[in-house]
Write an enzyme that holds these catalytic residues in place. Structure first.
Site, PDB file in Angstrom:
ATOM      1  N   PHE A   1       0.858  -1.183   0.000  1.00  0.00           N
ATOM      2  CA  PHE A   1       0.000   0.000   0.000  1.00  0.00           C
ATOM      3  C   PHE A   1       0.894   1.232   0.000  1.00  0.00           C
ATOM      4  O   PHE A   1       1.653   1.449   0.941  1.00  0.00           O
ATOM      5  CB  PHE A   1      -0.937   0.052   1.214  1.00  0.00           C
TER       6      PHE A   1
ATOM      7  N   ASP B   1       9.407   2.993   1.805  1.00  0.00           N
ATOM      8  CA  ASP B   1       8.231   3.790   2.162  1.00  0.00           C
ATOM      9  C   ASP B   1       8.008   3.610   3.661  1.00  0.00           C
ATOM     10  O   ASP B   1       7.460   2.605   4.099  1.00  0.00           O
ATOM     11  CB  ASP B   1       7.005   3.325   1.359  1.00  0.00           C
TER      12      ASP B   1
ATOM     13  N   LYS C   1       2.663  11.041   7.348  1.00  0.00           N
ATOM     14  CA  LYS C   1       1.872  10.757   8.555  1.00  0.00           C
ATOM     15  C   LYS C   1       2.401  11.488   9.808  1.00  0.00           C
ATOM     16  O   LYS C   1       2.181  12.669   9.942  1.00  0.00           O
ATOM     17  CB  LYS C   1       1.738   9.252   8.744  1.00  0.00           C
TER      18      LYS C   1
END
Ligand SMILES: *Cc1c(COP(=O)(O)O)cnc(C)c1O
Length: 405
Positions: free
Chosen positions: A138, A223, A252
């Site tokens: 993802f 990532d 985030k």
């Protein structure tokens, strides 16, 4: 029916399936709903709220900077951006950074950087560059990013997709090596797959992949939007295997749970390939975001949130593994990044998450069978103990209900 929920359902696209709770306030590890009920936030906005809600130091920085200077675009220098990027580069071991806002934008930036490197440095023929991602990945929701996904729901109805993406089996370094060709620009990997269900690759995987990438002159890009900034018990999850990636993506928690702040970081020889006009973002690196991001990093270091995550995460996993009930399939996790596999014959993860909410714990299912627990890294041992008691109650009562039916 709650009229606030009705209004949101009527006017907001239904691209999420929220729990039926209306949040109005947050402080530390807690949030409150519109009836004044208090919840322990064990989801932290998909790990964006690692510092807890409304951290006083971050709120102060927002107040101070918001009254001073917010948005100027990158048409000018600001007094906030340089110090922020310098600090992130220092703590991550990278040379330069390109600031963006959301995670997906930073992933897109990484893809562009890798392709440009392939053409300008590696000598790949025009439009032939390949990026290898992993099965179960993802990386966000843009068209190019969902082109890398193997999750049918992320893709269905949104084609056609850009070319140049391939998949290697997550956790399998031999498959990575088998997929590499002379046109491979980069390997893009999550050190632990968060949305995939807190999936942990075998020990040594990242280090082995890094070695394979070096051998074939392929960039290793991590990532760490979700795993980074202390979530797994180290500042970066790559540090568990002493790997320094060629490119690193953060987001985030970089915004301190207050603003969207993301970036792509890399070695100088990669980042220097970007020249004026190649890439950009109106809001990326704005002074308010930079001030908040710098303070977010400083708090992580000052409060040693990575160590807290390591020790309290271990404790949480131990306590969950000690729950002796067939409803639990497996407990996976490292640091405060934990997935509980729910036995689908007894309950769905969504049912557990809804029952936990009634008990005052906010969590989130990922796929059908995994309950994700990723509380703010400031959580205390007493708060974890309280949560364990509630979780145990919920799991046992679902098991009993199932036995009775
Ligand atoms: C959340 C996430 C993204 C996307 O970030 P957005 O801010 O939602 O665009 C990308 N990669 C990983 C690993 C993520 O967890």
């Amino acid at each position: 029916m709650n009229s606030v929920i009705d209004v949101e359902d009527r006017y907001c696209a239904h691209n999420y399936h929220p729990l039926p709770v209306v949040l109005t306030r947050g402080e530390g590890v807690y949030v409150w709903d519109d009836s004044g009920n208090k919840y322990l936030d064990m989801m932290s906005a998909y790990s964006a709220v690692s510092h807890g809600h409304a951290h006083p130091r971050l709120v102060n920085v927002v107040k101070h900077q918001a009254a001073k200077l917010n948005i100027v675009s990158r048409a000018y220098y600001s007094d906030q951006l340089g110090p922020f990027l310098k600090r992130v580069c220092e703590v991550t071991g990278q040379d330069m950074a390109l600031p963006m806002n959301t995670g997906a934008e930073a992933v897109e930036t990484a893809i562009k950087a890798a392709r440009k490197w392939a053409y300008d440095v590696k000598g790949v023929e025009d439009n032939k560059a390949e990026i290898i991602a992993c099965t179960g990945n993802f990386h966000g929701r843009t068209i190019a990013i969902v082109a890398m996904s193997d999750e049918p729901q992320y893709q269905r109805g949104f084609g056609p997709y850009p070319a140049g993406f391939k998949l290697a089996k997550y956790g399998d370094v031999d498959d990575l090596e088998a997929q590499i060709t002379a046109n491979t620009a980069a390997f893009l990997v999550e050190p632990i797959q968060g949305e995939g269900g807190i999936v942990m690759p075998p020990a040594g995987y990242l280090k082995a992949c890094k070695a394979v990438c070096e051998k074939h002159n392929v960039l290793f890009i991590a990532d760490e939007i979700q795993t980074g900034l202390g979530r797994t018990g180290k500042l970066l999850a790559c540090e568990h295997e002493n790997v320094v990636p060629d490119g690193l993506i953060l987001g985030k928690a970089l915004g301190g749970g207050i603003l969207p702040v993301s970036m792509f970081l890399a070695k100088r020889e990669i980042m220097e390939l970007f020249t004026p006009g190649d890439h950009g973002s109106t809001f990326g690196g704005n002074p308010l975001a930079a001030a908040v991001g710098l303070e977010a990093i400083n708090i992580l270091v000052d409060e040693d949130l990575a160590s807290r995550s390591a020790s309290f995460g271990n404790y949480l996993v131990e306590q969950l593994r000690a729950i002796d009930n067939p409803i639990i399939g497996e407990v996976r996790g490292i640091g405060l990044f934990v997935g509980i596999e729910i036995n689908p014959a007894i309950a769905s993860a969504r049912e557990i998450v809804e029952s936990l909410m009634v008990k005052g714990i906010l969590s989130k299912e990922t796929h059908e069978t995994v309950v994700r627990l990723a509380p703010p890294l400031i959580i205390t041992r007493e708060q974890i103990d309280w949560a364990i008691t509630q979780i145990k109650d919920v799991l046992i009562s679902h098991h009993k209900t199932r036995l009775a039916s």
